[in-house]
Scaffold this active site. Structure first.
Site, PDB file in Angstrom:
ATOM      1  N   ASP A   8     -57.716-106.891  41.289  1.00  0.00           N
ATOM      2  CA  ASP A   8     -58.082-108.020  42.140  1.00  0.00           C
ATOM      3  C   ASP A   8     -59.569-108.350  42.023  1.00  0.00           C
ATOM      4  OD1 ASP A   8     -55.711-108.806  43.108  1.00  0.00           O
ATOM      5  OD2 ASP A   8     -55.922-107.877  45.105  1.00  0.00           O
TER       6      ASP A   8
ATOM      7  N   GLU B 147     -67.435-109.485  47.481  1.00  0.00           N
ATOM      8  CA  GLU B 147     -66.038-109.743  47.812  1.00  0.00           C
ATOM      9  C   GLU B 147     -65.731-109.188  49.205  1.00  0.00           C
ATOM     10  OE1 GLU B 147     -63.557-107.622  45.085  1.00  0.00           O
ATOM     11  OE2 GLU B 147     -61.729-107.949  46.235  1.00  0.00           O
TER      12      GLU B 147
ATOM     13  N   ASP C 165     -64.623-105.300  43.879  1.00  0.00           N
ATOM     14  CA  ASP C 165     -63.959-104.004  43.752  1.00  0.00           C
ATOM     15  C   ASP C 165     -63.669-103.703  42.291  1.00  0.00           C
ATOM     16  OD1 ASP C 165     -63.947-103.836  46.463  1.00  0.00           O
ATOM     17  OD2 ASP C 165     -61.849-104.463  46.711  1.00  0.00           O
TER      18      ASP C 165
ATOM     19  N   ASP D  94     -61.129-102.959  40.769  1.00  0.00           N
ATOM     20  CA  ASP D  94     -59.685-102.970  40.499  1.00  0.00           C
ATOM     21  C   ASP D  94     -59.271-104.341  39.960  1.00  0.00           C
ATOM     22  OD1 ASP D  94     -59.820-104.672  42.623  1.00  0.00           O
ATOM     23  OD2 ASP D  94     -58.678-103.430  44.020  1.00  0.00           O
TER      24      ASP D  94
END
Ligand code: TSJ
Length: 644
Positions: free
Chosen positions: A509, A432, A505, A507
């Site tokens: 997102d 990403e 990541d 998280d």
């Protein structure tokens, strides 16, 4: 031979043969229930429940209750006629005992009808009995309760009356404890049973199935009862999508000994979500019944469109793919003797099923379209749009193909490929963001690790048509990097990397991007997932420093455990990583990429639950926000931890 048998003088020659039959089941359980993993454990329940479903199909049972008891034993009871307890003349013993001690003894005591047996299932109650530490059965019939108990398949006593009951009561109750010396896993998963029992209820209209979990503080309970049967199944699969028209199209009929039921409805998506079943068992590879359905669909819509001038004389015909764009369908057939073919024996082979489904669907669908011209026009127009998009996509694809033919295989510019050319040794990280991609390129082991950075969020393939998907740079880059092609062009032997590792990541997102990636892979190259080539990288959430020592924690639990070990004091420096970008390349290598130290999660997919997976993806990637929160949970269900 078992000790119990040698110590018991009462058994005659016949009995020994029977026991040897069940001994074979205990010796090679995988041959009878597929595996002794969690999957096999759950199969025991389906095996018993299928008997009650047979009774429901015969028209004598309307309620089934399944209870997970505190000790992970299972109780299944129904309100059917009760397994016959009288003597089976051939076996010279109670029919009830035959059911539990003779391999493949089905519930056929002269009664006709369809039995829901096929594939891995339908091996019978005796297999469950053989693989249970103990099993008790009770039959309620004509004011009496009959009972018998077994231990590892061996009866404790003869079938006898153990009590009385209301003469109005009738049914069968089976209670068993799976043998922990056979199964690697002995804890039942509520959601797994829930999904499967819901599916069974959809497929058997009118049948009420109740699931109860008595293990927790307060019992959990779900009730499944669908008067509309597979019509409601289609509504369920389409929740979270926008239906193109209100009615679910339904066709039902019998021909050549095949009972056929089809329910379908188009939605505003672009995928084909068709699921086929034979005798209530999903057929992931389809077969003759699916072929008959597809043929009828293509033929009927083309004649309708021609007859009504939606297709002009010179227009090319609509293809099956065009008509199935955004279609959700259930095909459920019942046959007396299903034949399964193919490598995994999951593909229906009965030729009479093709003709039966074809003619029943053709007839009923033709009638439906004539009665509902608005809906018919609506579907035809969607198919025409699909046809045009497919044509545009084909041109785009031909163009890229011609290009590669001239220039050789041109790999995407952003790909940092590895030098080893043997795919078995190679892995590709889909990363990403360009900055994390940069660190990963520095960190990697160049020989075997390739890096493909993706900019931002990739296209949501649930909401885009083929031509847009082909035009998307990120998706094109992945397709060329993997080398396999997609859909009908897919060829696993061309796969350029053994592992495809999604690195995002840690998280929300990141989880979303991982889901977009998985959706793309699931819809375009499902074989990569089925064959275990797809992984999720696990970056750490925390870095902890104390007196020049460094630790990493991958979740809050690990952090707390570590802090207990090293002591909580002011010298601790705790950093919470917000993204991959905060790690330098050394840290990224140590924590997430080094094959010696990293944790990878393999993405797994159980084909038996494919309809549920479909719902998961469409609910997550559709327009409704609320269900998305469940993603983390759902995701956890489809990944296995691998410490490699
Ligand atoms: F077999 C079993 F143990 F797995 C099992 C069977 C477990 C459970 C929970 C239920 C049953 C079962 C069997 N429920 N209902 C029946 N019905 C019959 O076996 C039956 C009854 C009557 C007649 C008849 O022709 O009169 C025929 C059958 C097959």
């Amino acid at each position: 031979m078992s000790e119990e048998l040698q110590n018991n003088q009462e058994y005659g020659a016949d009995q020994i043969q029977i026991l040897e039959g069940l001994e074979a089941v205990r010796k090679r359980p995988g041959m009878y229930i597929g595996s002794t993993s969690s999957r096999g454990l759950h199969h025991l329940v389906y095996e018993i429940v299928d008997n009650s479903v047979d009774e429901a199909l015969a028209g004598f049972c309307s309620n089934i209750e399944v209870t997970i008891e505190k000790d992970n034993s299972i109780t299944v009871c129904d309100d059917g006629r009760g397994i016959p307890v009288g003597e089976n003349h051939k076996a010279k013993k109670s029919a009830l005992e035959v059911v539990f001690t003779v391999l493949h003894a089905g519930g056929k005591f002269g009664g006709g009808g369809y039995k829901v047996s096929g594939g891995l299932h339908g091996v019978g109650a005796s297999v469950v009995n053989a693989l249970s530490t103990w099993l008790t059965v009770e039959v309620y019939s004509e004011g009496k309760i009959y009972g018998q108990t077994y231990a590892r398949g061996i009866k404790k006593e003869e079938v006898k009356v153990i009590g009385t009951c209301d003469p109005e009561l009738h049914g069968t109750k089976v209670h068993f404890l799976p043998d922990s010396t056979i199964f690697e896993e002995t804890v039942y998963d509520y959601d797994t049973l829930k999904q499967r029992l819901r599916e069974t209820a959809f497929l058997t209209k009118g049948l009420r199935i109740v699931l109860i979990d008595d293990r927790g503080e307060k019992p959990r309970r779900h009730e499944f009862h669908y008067a509309g049967g597979i019509k409601e199944f289609v509504n369920y699969l389409n929740r979270g999508k926008e239906p193109l028209y209100e009615d679910v199209i339904y066709c039902e009929g019998s021909k050549d000994g095949v009972y056929v039921e089809v329910a379908m409805q188009h939605n505003d998506s672009f995928n084909d979500s068709t699921f086929s079943f034979v005798n209530n068992i999903i057929t992931p590879e389809g077969g003759t019944h699916l072929a008959g359905f597809r043929n009828a669909l293509t033929k009927t819509f083309n004649s309708y469109a021609r007859a009504n001038k939606i297709l002009k004389d010179n227009d090319p015909p609509l293809t099956g793919d065009d008509i199935r764009e955004g279609l959700t369908a259930i095909i459920s057939i019942k046959v007396e003797e299903p034949q399964f073919e193919g490598q995994t024996k999951q593909k229906l082979g009965n030729s009479e099923a093709r003709g039966a489904v074809d003619s029943i669907v053709s007839e009923k669908l033709t009638y439906f379209l004539e009665q509902n011209p608005e809906i018919a026009k609506n579907i035809c127009e969607k198919s025409l749009l699909a046809q045009r998009a497919r044509e545009a996509a084909r041109k785009a694809r031909d163009l890229t193909r011609r290009k590669t033919a001239l220039e050789g295989t041109s790999l995407p510019g952003k790909l940092a490929d590895c030098s080893d050319k043997d795919p078995k040794n190679c892995e590709i990280f889909i990363v990403e963001g360009d900055s994390a991609g940069g660190s990963a390129k520095t960190a990697r082991s160049r020989a075997t690790q390739a890096i493909l950075p993706l900019r931002g969020k990739i296209l949501n393939v649930e909401k885009a048509r083929l031509d847009r998907i082909y035009g998307n740079a990120e998706i094109k880059a992945m397709i060329t990097a993997f080398g396999t092609g997609i859909h009908e062009d897919f060829d696993i032997s061309k796969l350029r990397y053994d592992k495809i590792i999604i690195m995002t990541d840690a998280d929300v997102d990141g989880a979303h991007i991982a889901t977009l990636m998985l959706t793309f892979l699931y819809r375009f190259m499902p074989e990569l997932i089925k064959q275990g080539h797809v992984y999720l990288a696990t970056p750490p959430l925390y870095k902890i420093e104390k007196n020049k020592n460094v630790w990493y924690a991958y979740n809050d639990e690990e952090l707390n455990k570590l802090l207990l070990e090293i002591g909580r004091d002011q010298n601790n420096k705790i950093q919470r990583y917000k993204g991959l970008g905060e790690m330098d390349s050394d840290q990224l290598w140590e924590t997430t990429m080094d094959p010696e130290r990293r944790i990878l999660k393999r993405v797994v997919m159980d084909e038996e639950s494919s309809s549920e997976i479909d719902v998961t993806f469409t609910t997550l990637m559709g327009d409704k926000v609320e269900p998305r929160r469940e993603f983390i949970e759902a995701n956890a269900k489809y990944v296995q931890n691998l410490d490699i």
